[in-house]
Motif scaffolding. Sequence first.
Motif, mmCIF file in Angstrom:
data_model
loop_
_atom_site.group_PDB
_atom_site.id
_atom_site.type_symbol
_atom_site.label_atom_id
_atom_site.label_comp_id
_atom_site.label_asym_id
_atom_site.label_seq_id
_atom_site.Cartn_x
_atom_site.Cartn_y
_atom_site.Cartn_z
ATOM 1 N N THR A 141 3.286 -3.583 11.045
ATOM 2 C CA THR A 141 3.672 -4.453 9.921
ATOM 3 C C THR A 141 2.546 -4.577 8.912
ATOM 4 N N GLY A 142 1.327 -4.608 9.361
ATOM 5 C CA GLY A 142 0.187 -4.725 8.456
ATOM 6 C C GLY A 142 0.099 -3.536 7.512
ATOM 7 N N ALA A 168 0.830 -1.206 2.106
ATOM 8 C CA ALA A 168 1.451 -0.200 1.234
ATOM 9 C C ALA A 168 2.199 -0.869 0.097
ATOM 10 N N MET A 169 2.876 -1.970 0.370
ATOM 11 C CA MET A 169 3.606 -2.682 -0.666
ATOM 12 C C MET A 169 2.659 -3.250 -1.708
ATOM 13 N N VAL A 170 1.542 -3.824 -1.269
ATOM 14 C CA VAL A 170 0.551 -4.383 -2.201
ATOM 15 C C VAL A 170 0.007 -3.278 -3.107
ATOM 16 N N ILE A 171 -0.340 -2.163 -2.502
ATOM 17 C CA ILE A 171 -0.835 -1.021 -3.295
ATOM 18 C C ILE A 171 0.208 -0.581 -4.312
ATOM 19 N N GLY A 172 1.472 -0.568 -3.890
ATOM 20 C CA GLY A 172 2.543 -0.167 -4.800
ATOM 21 C C GLY A 172 2.666 -1.121 -5.964
ATOM 22 N N ILE A 173 2.583 -2.409 -5.694
ATOM 23 C CA ILE A 173 2.694 -3.408 -6.766
ATOM 24 C C ILE A 173 1.538 -3.270 -7.737
#
Length: 639
Positions: A618-619, A624-629
């Motif tokens: 999950t981490g 990955a989501m933070v990097i994408g944003i």
Amino acid sequence: MSASLLILIPLLPLAGFLINGIGFPNIPKGAVGIIGTLAVVASFVLSVMTFNAFVASGSQPFIVPLFDWITVGDLNIPFSFQVDQLSLLMLMIITGVGSLIHIYSIGYMHHDPGFGKFFAYLNLFLFFMLLLVLGSNYVIMFIGWEGVGLCSYLLIGFWNKNTNYNNAARKAFIMNRVGDLGFLLGIFTIIATFGSVEYSEVFAKAAAGFQVGDPVIITITLFLFVGAMGKSAQIPLYTWLPDAMAGPTPVSALIHAATMVTAGIYMVIRSNVLYSLAPSTLEIVGIIGGATALFAASIGLLQNDIKKVLAYSTVSQLGYMFMGLGAMAYSASMFHVITHAFFKALLFLGAGSVIHAMSDEQDIRSMGGLRKKLPVTFLTFLIATIAISGIPPFAGFFSKDEILAHVFEHNKILWVIGVLGSVMTSFYMFRLLFLTFFGTFRGTHEQEHHLHESPASMTVPLIILAILSAVGGFIGVPEALHGSHQLAQFMNPLYDLAKTANPAAFEHTSLSHSEEYMLMAVSVAAALISAIAAYVMYVQKSAVPAPDSEEKSGLQRAVYNKYYVDELYDAVFVKPIKTLSNVLYSFGEIFIDLIIDAFVKLVSLGAKLLRKTQTGSTGEYVFAMVIGIVVILFWKLLL
């Protein structure tokens, strides 16, 4: 004549096609022949009734609107029929001769497993031809035009287990498409010029608004003539017609006499207003017609296949009709269409009777002496031979002589070509007659044992056509022979607009009677001398053409091999196109395979990389989501 009865003329053959086509092979053979034949005979009866009603009403043309069809902007194309002198004459030929061919087919095709399918195709052929001549505009004509092209393909390749027959069908279909492109361009130019395709509107506007020799009219007529060259087998689009002999013999009779090849002649006569305004186009029409008449006749001199001789004869006779059109002898050309329908149908059906008796043998070198075994076929074939040779008082004399007389007034060189063609026609036709019916039998013992006259279903149409071939010319007896030329008088109203558009073209000095007698004497003498020469060579001297394996002189070899025109077309057009197609196919196959393979490998590689990101942590997903944003925000700031 009511509109509903007129509509039945083309619909009855269509109904015959649907019944036999859908019911094949469940309908008994006896019923198939009756259904297919009655449909056409009924159309013939209705055509006769329409003709009589038209004459009784004062011969006034009329249009029968059926329904609104195509409307695009200001262009309106109704689906309607036009009844006038020309369409009625064509109706009589198509349904009359077509009925006899259907009756003949009952006996000729009786043992064929595709009997029902054959009659369905014959009915469909007549439906499209009737549509072609009844339509009141060029678009309906084009539908019929394409329809007869389709039916010729189906019938020429009817015995489709034979590769050569399939090739002949494809050849006819493709060569006609070349001509049809010209016809289609002509229709598009007519729409652009006149805003309509209705004959009445187009011809009225042409007569009122265009001068003689207008480039637009010349363009239109040339395009239309390209279509006529394809359908009516003129140089250079003629080579499909001899190969069309691959179909059953009744098909050959139908194509050559009553339907397909007459379409080009009909179209030019129908467009007489446009052609009368384009004298330069008419010159081209006459020259191509003369060249075709002489060229095809010369090939016929050395052919040994009974149907091939008749096929080249048709190409030559069509050339005569176009020579007449080139001299603005529209009625004379139509006259020859009528007489030619009689004696050419008779010749092909007579040839079919011979082939039937000879167990499918078509080589005249293997025949001989058949007049005793096939007396009805011989006598009727003799009448047809005399008729096509232009010997009086048979039908071909009157129509061909009238064409030659008009050509003599118009162009003396073309007249000489026409006479030379007549010399050749008489020689190769009497050569065919003598080699087939005279002398001793040259076939096998088994063939001789089975020789017999054809059944009544085949001989009765032969007798009727023989009578028409003998007396059919009397509808056009010229004034020089104390006749009134009823056909020309009947057709004269068709040219009223053309006379208004180009009155000078119709103001020519007629030949004196003495000149007409002289021209008649020349053409008849030429035919008789050729017939005598053929008799001396093939009856008295009993000459038989040499086998194919024997060496021929240079000119003989060229004529026998049809001047190698097919080989030339094959080398110049067919092989290069096939080679290019194969190259493009191979290139396309390799290129497409490379792209697909590369795409497959790319997707596979991407899938493998994405699969590695699926760790189940999950981490890592949150990271990955933070990097994408962050990446998306950064991208937005840059924009």
